[in-house]
Design a protein around this motif. Sequence first.
Motif, PDB file in Angstrom:
ATOM      1  N   VAL A  44      11.803  10.205  25.142  1.00  0.00           N
ATOM      2  CA  VAL A  44      13.171  10.249  25.656  1.00  0.00           C
ATOM      3  C   VAL A  44      13.346  11.565  26.405  1.00  0.00           C
ATOM      4  CG1 VAL A  44      15.613  10.215  25.066  1.00  0.00           C
ATOM      5  CG2 VAL A  44      13.995   8.822  23.772  1.00  0.00           C
ATOM      6  N   ILE A  45      13.594  11.475  27.730  1.00  0.00           N
ATOM      7  CA  ILE A  45      13.759  12.682  28.528  1.00  0.00           C
ATOM      8  C   ILE A  45      15.222  12.990  28.820  1.00  0.00           C
ATOM      9  CG2 ILE A  45      11.482  12.584  29.569  1.00  0.00           C
ATOM     10  CD1 ILE A  45      12.788  11.325  32.029  1.00  0.00           C
ATOM     11  N   TYR A  46      16.080  11.981  28.660  1.00  0.00           N
ATOM     12  CA  TYR A  46      17.511  12.180  28.878  1.00  0.00           C
ATOM     13  C   TYR A  46      18.261  11.121  28.087  1.00  0.00           C
ATOM     14  CZ  TYR A  46      22.067  12.414  31.089  1.00  0.00           C
ATOM     15  OH  TYR A  46      23.409  12.531  31.296  1.00  0.00           O
ATOM     16  N   GLY A  47      19.360  11.495  27.515  1.00  0.00           N
ATOM     17  CA  GLY A  47      20.158  10.509  26.809  1.00  0.00           C
ATOM     18  C   GLY A  47      21.592  10.942  26.658  1.00  0.00           C
ATOM     19  N   ASP A  48      22.504  10.078  27.021  1.00  0.00           N
ATOM     20  CA  ASP A  48      23.917  10.253  26.702  1.00  0.00           C
ATOM     21  C   ASP A  48      24.455   8.874  26.333  1.00  0.00           C
ATOM     22  OD1 ASP A  48      24.417   8.907  29.084  1.00  0.00           O
ATOM     23  OD2 ASP A  48      25.098  10.668  30.165  1.00  0.00           O
ATOM     24  N   LEU A  49      25.745   8.772  26.115  1.00  0.00           N
ATOM     25  CA  LEU A  49      26.285   7.503  25.638  1.00  0.00           C
ATOM     26  C   LEU A  49      26.321   6.416  26.703  1.00  0.00           C
ATOM     27  CD1 LEU A  49      29.149   8.721  23.298  1.00  0.00           C
ATOM     28  CD2 LEU A  49      26.886   7.887  22.687  1.00  0.00           C
ATOM     29  N   THR A  58       2.044   5.255  31.607  1.00  0.00           N
ATOM     30  CA  THR A  58       1.703   5.045  33.014  1.00  0.00           C
ATOM     31  C   THR A  58       2.795   4.310  33.788  1.00  0.00           C
ATOM     32  OG1 THR A  58       0.574   2.990  32.489  1.00  0.00           O
ATOM     33  CG2 THR A  58      -0.748   4.998  32.497  1.00  0.00           C
ATOM     34  N   TYR A  59       3.811   3.819  33.093  1.00  0.00           N
ATOM     35  CA  TYR A  59       4.862   3.070  33.780  1.00  0.00           C
ATOM     36  C   TYR A  59       5.917   3.966  34.413  1.00  0.00           C
ATOM     37  CZ  TYR A  59       2.809  -0.859  31.377  1.00  0.00           C
ATOM     38  OH  TYR A  59       1.931  -1.799  30.905  1.00  0.00           O
ATOM     39  N   GLY A  60       5.891   5.247  34.126  1.00  0.00           N
ATOM     40  CA  GLY A  60       6.829   6.175  34.755  1.00  0.00           C
ATOM     41  C   GLY A  60       8.119   6.341  33.976  1.00  0.00           C
ATOM     42  N   VAL A  61       9.127   6.803  34.693  1.00  0.00           N
ATOM     43  CA  VAL A  61      10.422   7.104  34.090  1.00  0.00           C
ATOM     44  C   VAL A  61      11.351   5.921  34.324  1.00  0.00           C
ATOM     45  CG1 VAL A  61      12.403   8.648  34.136  1.00  0.00           C
ATOM     46  CG2 VAL A  61      10.104   9.567  34.442  1.00  0.00           C
ATOM     47  N   HIS A  62      12.034   5.507  33.271  1.00  0.00           N
ATOM     48  CA  HIS A  62      12.970   4.383  33.352  1.00  0.00           C
ATOM     49  C   HIS A  62      14.320   4.820  32.800  1.00  0.00           C
ATOM     50  CE1 HIS A  62       9.743   1.539  34.228  1.00  0.00           C
ATOM     51  NE2 HIS A  62       9.031   2.193  33.323  1.00  0.00           N
ATOM     52  N   PHE A  63      15.378   4.381  33.454  1.00  0.00           N
ATOM     53  CA  PHE A  63      16.733   4.642  32.955  1.00  0.00           C
ATOM     54  C   PHE A  63      17.351   3.312  32.551  1.00  0.00           C
ATOM     55  CE2 PHE A  63      16.175   8.611  35.134  1.00  0.00           C
ATOM     56  CZ  PHE A  63      16.860   9.496  34.323  1.00  0.00           C
ATOM     57  N   ARG A  64      17.921   3.275  31.373  1.00  0.00           N
ATOM     58  CA  ARG A  64      18.576   2.080  30.879  1.00  0.00           C
ATOM     59  C   ARG A  64      20.066   2.384  30.736  1.00  0.00           C
ATOM     60  NH1 ARG A  64      13.611   2.398  29.671  1.00  0.00           N
ATOM     61  NH2 ARG A  64      12.301   0.701  28.962  1.00  0.00           N
ATOM     62  N   LEU A  65      20.875   1.521  31.298  1.00  0.00           N
ATOM     63  CA  LEU A  65      22.326   1.691  31.185  1.00  0.00           C
ATOM     64  C   LEU A  65      22.811   1.069  29.910  1.00  0.00           C
ATOM     65  CD1 LEU A  65      23.504   0.932  34.811  1.00  0.00           C
ATOM     66  CD2 LEU A  65      23.189   3.152  33.731  1.00  0.00           C
ATOM     67  N   LEU A  66      23.637   1.764  29.188  1.00  0.00           N
ATOM     68  CA  LEU A  66      24.214   1.271  27.942  1.00  0.00           C
ATOM     69  C   LEU A  66      25.672   0.955  28.200  1.00  0.00           C
ATOM     70  CD1 LEU A  66      22.750   3.976  25.560  1.00  0.00           C
ATOM     71  CD2 LEU A  66      21.813   1.732  26.055  1.00  0.00           C
ATOM     72  N   THR A  67      25.948  -0.247  28.632  1.00  0.00           N
ATOM     73  CA  THR A  67      27.336  -0.621  28.902  1.00  0.00           C
ATOM     74  C   THR A  67      27.733  -1.842  28.149  1.00  0.00           C
ATOM     75  OG1 THR A  67      26.654  -1.893  30.825  1.00  0.00           O
ATOM     76  CG2 THR A  67      27.413   0.356  31.196  1.00  0.00           C
TER      77      THR A  67
END
Length: 67
Positions: A44-49, A58-67
């Motif tokens: 986990v490189i970044y996390g907020d609510l 190897t898949y890189g960086v992914h951002f998941r939206l929590l809505t």
Amino acid sequence: MSFRWLTDQSALLYDPALKKLIHTTTRKVFAQLLNEFRRLGAVVIYGDLRRIGTYIGTYGVHFRLLT
């Protein structure tokens, strides 16, 4: 998060104790979610609510939206 009715002091359903309870519970559940990502091998490189940024090998960086 859409709970303005809970955080607005002029709202009829405003209750400071309920607001604190929901805030505390949300933080605990969010910490459990981050720990589950780590347990599954993600970094986990970044996390907020609202979103979580993870590095999964190897898949890189992914951002998941929590809505």
